[in-house]
Write a protein that holds these residues in place. Structure first.
Motif, PDB file in Angstrom:
ATOM      1  N   ALA A   1      49.942  30.984  73.018  1.00 54.91           N
ATOM      2  CA  ALA A   1      49.701  29.975  71.988  1.00 54.91           C
ATOM      3  C   ALA A   1      48.323  30.171  71.402  1.00 54.91           C
ATOM      4  CB  ALA A   1      49.819  28.569  72.574  1.00 54.91           C
ATOM      5  N   GLY A   2      48.231  30.060  70.072  1.00 61.72           N
ATOM      6  CA  GLY A   2      46.953  30.088  69.383  1.00 61.72           C
ATOM      7  C   GLY A   2      46.721  28.759  68.699  1.00 61.72           C
ATOM      8  N   GLY A   3      45.677  28.014  69.079  1.00 59.91           N
ATOM      9  CA  GLY A   3      45.354  26.747  68.436  1.00 59.91           C
ATOM     10  C   GLY A   3      46.493  25.750  68.491  1.00 59.91           C
TER      11      GLY A   3
ATOM     12  N   PRO B   1      48.565  30.389  64.320  1.00 64.32           N
ATOM     13  CA  PRO B   1      48.281  30.649  62.904  1.00 64.32           C
ATOM     14  C   PRO B   1      48.622  32.090  62.530  1.00 64.32           C
ATOM     15  CG  PRO B   1      46.257  30.512  64.184  1.00 64.32           C
ATOM     16  CD  PRO B   1      47.349  30.084  65.101  1.00 64.32           C
ATOM     17  N   PRO B   2      48.681  32.386  61.220  1.00 65.00           N
ATOM     18  CA  PRO B   2      49.136  33.711  60.784  1.00 65.00           C
ATOM     19  C   PRO B   2      48.395  34.878  61.407  1.00 65.00           C
ATOM     20  CG  PRO B   2      49.076  32.211  58.914  1.00 65.00           C
ATOM     21  CD  PRO B   2      48.471  31.469  60.071  1.00 65.00           C
TER      22      PRO B   2
ATOM     23  N   PHE C   1      44.911  30.456  73.495  1.00 68.74           N
ATOM     24  CA  PHE C   1      43.745  31.023  72.826  1.00 68.74           C
ATOM     25  C   PHE C   1      43.201  30.025  71.790  1.00 68.74           C
ATOM     26  CE2 PHE C   1      46.416  34.428  74.269  1.00 68.74           C
ATOM     27  CZ  PHE C   1      45.567  35.472  74.645  1.00 68.74           C
ATOM     28  N   THR C   2      41.920  29.665  71.906  1.00 70.82           N
ATOM     29  CA  THR C   2      41.287  28.806  70.901  1.00 70.82           C
ATOM     30  C   THR C   2      39.848  29.269  70.675  1.00 70.82           C
ATOM     31  OG1 THR C   2      40.389  27.159  72.431  1.00 70.82           O
ATOM     32  CG2 THR C   2      42.667  26.840  71.693  1.00 70.82           C
TER      33      THR C   2
ATOM     34  N   PRO D   1      42.934  21.333  71.342  1.00 73.45           N
ATOM     35  CA  PRO D   1      43.804  20.157  71.455  1.00 73.45           C
ATOM     36  C   PRO D   1      44.737  20.257  72.658  1.00 73.45           C
ATOM     37  CG  PRO D   1      44.600  21.622  69.731  1.00 73.45           C
ATOM     38  CD  PRO D   1      43.289  22.189  70.191  1.00 73.45           C
ATOM     39  N   LEU D   2      45.074  19.095  73.202  1.00 79.60           N
ATOM     40  CA  LEU D   2      46.035  18.944  74.299  1.00 79.60           C
ATOM     41  C   LEU D   2      45.578  19.603  75.594  1.00 79.60           C
ATOM     42  CD1 LEU D   2      49.279  19.537  72.209  1.00 79.60           C
ATOM     43  CD2 LEU D   2      48.479  17.352  73.111  1.00 79.60           C
ATOM     44  N   LEU D   3      44.301  19.921  75.702  1.00 81.57           N
ATOM     45  CA  LEU D   3      43.807  20.590  76.905  1.00 81.57           C
ATOM     46  C   LEU D   3      43.951  19.706  78.141  1.00 81.57           C
ATOM     47  CD1 LEU D   3      42.475  22.976  78.252  1.00 81.57           C
ATOM     48  CD2 LEU D   3      40.238  22.075  77.532  1.00 81.57           C
TER      49      LEU D   3
END
Length: 316
Positions: free
Chosen positions: A117-119, A198-199, A144-145, A152-154
């Motif tokens: 997952a990214g962001g 994201p893209p 990954f952030t 978010p949601l950590l």
């Protein structure tokens, strides 16, 4: 043609602000104790006051049907949907929401799953991780952030999931960074890969997983991929009965088909929801969606954004 989707008027029962300009919103039915079931990876259409429709993944527990939970990131350069939700929606507010739909299903096999997952792409991935834990199935989640303080949601991840299955990667903490090429270079125990983000993140995962076998890589997107700036060219669609439908350079295939009397449902009209997906029989498509897998692009077409060269024969 897709079947009509049920629209429910759900009540916003709780809102909380998460790092990274994200609102987490709980929705419940005003009269029924349980909502329609959903599988991990599902999304709902949220109908806004101005007639716009936006898709949001369900990030809550698929085992808890008393509510749906979505997370909405404020996008300053977006199309206005997230801004309206952030500025308008509050507890007690009523939102028209579709029944869940799943273009990003979690496979039924008993093998391990690799979740990336990214962001804000964590939203469908979190629902998958919850389900995998409940099923006792092996998985590994990599999140990954840019920074821990913007993730978010950590807190929910840390409280709901087994920490042994979770890897957190922050751009500003070198000791946590993970190179995608290295992570995906080898495969053991025949895992299935699921990713969302994201893209730029999706493109990086796509490149790093290009050697994985067909059918083992699955993704979901909230935005269509970026394309070159070359001006679109006209093309022609041929239907099963032989009818030819010209598509002008400044018209979408979806609009041209509707103008020819072909009834196709659509929702986002941005290439991310798959509602208008149809079969493709022959031709040279120019795929511009963020829905179809590599394999599906041989026989499927998303007319709201995709185009073609010459003549394209559709299964309509």
């Amino acid at each position: 043609m897709a079947a009509p989707r049920i629209i429910m008027k759900l009540t916003v029962t709780a809102i909380r602000k998460e790092p990274g300009d994200v609102l987490v919103i709980d929705l419940k039915h005003p009269r029924k104790p349980l909502l329609p079931p959903f599988e991990p990876g599902s999304h709902v259409d949220v109908h806004l006051a101005d007639g716009k429709v936006r898709q949001y993944s369900l990030c809550g527990d698929p085992g808890d049907l008393s509510r749906y939970t979505i997370a909405v990131k404020f996008e300053q350069t977006g199309r206005g949907g997230s801004s309206w939700i952030h500025q308008t929606v509050c507890p007690g507010f009523t939102l028209p929401v579709s029944a869940p739909r799943n273009h990003f299903p979690l496979g039924k096999s008993g093998g391990p799953a690799l979740l990336l997952a990214g962001g804000i792409g964590i939203t469908p991935i979190l629902a998958m991780a919850r389900a995998l834990e409940r099923r006792g199935r092996r998985y590994e989640l990599h999140y990954f952030t840019r920074a821990r303080a913007l993730t978010p949601l950590l807190s929910e991840i840390q409280s709901a999931l087994d920490p042994a299955n979770v890897r957190l990667h922050f751009d500003d903490e070198p000791e946590t960074r993970q190179d995608l090429q290295t992570l995906l270079s080898t495969r053991s125990s025949d895992p299935q890969l699921y990713y969302c983000g994201p893209p730029g993140f999706r493109a990086a995962v796509d490149r790093a997983s290009a050697h994985w076998p067909a059918g083992t890589v699955h993704f979901e997107a909230f935005q269509p991929p970026e394309h070159d700036a070359a001006p679109p060219e006209p093309f022609t669609i041929t239907l099963r009965d032989g009818t030819s439908v010209p598509v002008a350079a400044d018209t979408t295939a979806l609009a041209a088909l509707r103008g020819a009397g072909v009834l196709l449902m659509a929702s986002c009209e941005n290439g991310v929801c798959g509602t208008c997906e149809c079969g493709m029989l022959e031709g040279q498509p120019i795929h511009r969606d963020a829905v179809l897998t590599r394999q599906a692009r041989d026989s499927r077409f998303i007319p709201c954004v995709s185009r073609a060269k010459g003549v394209l024969r559709l299964d309509l």
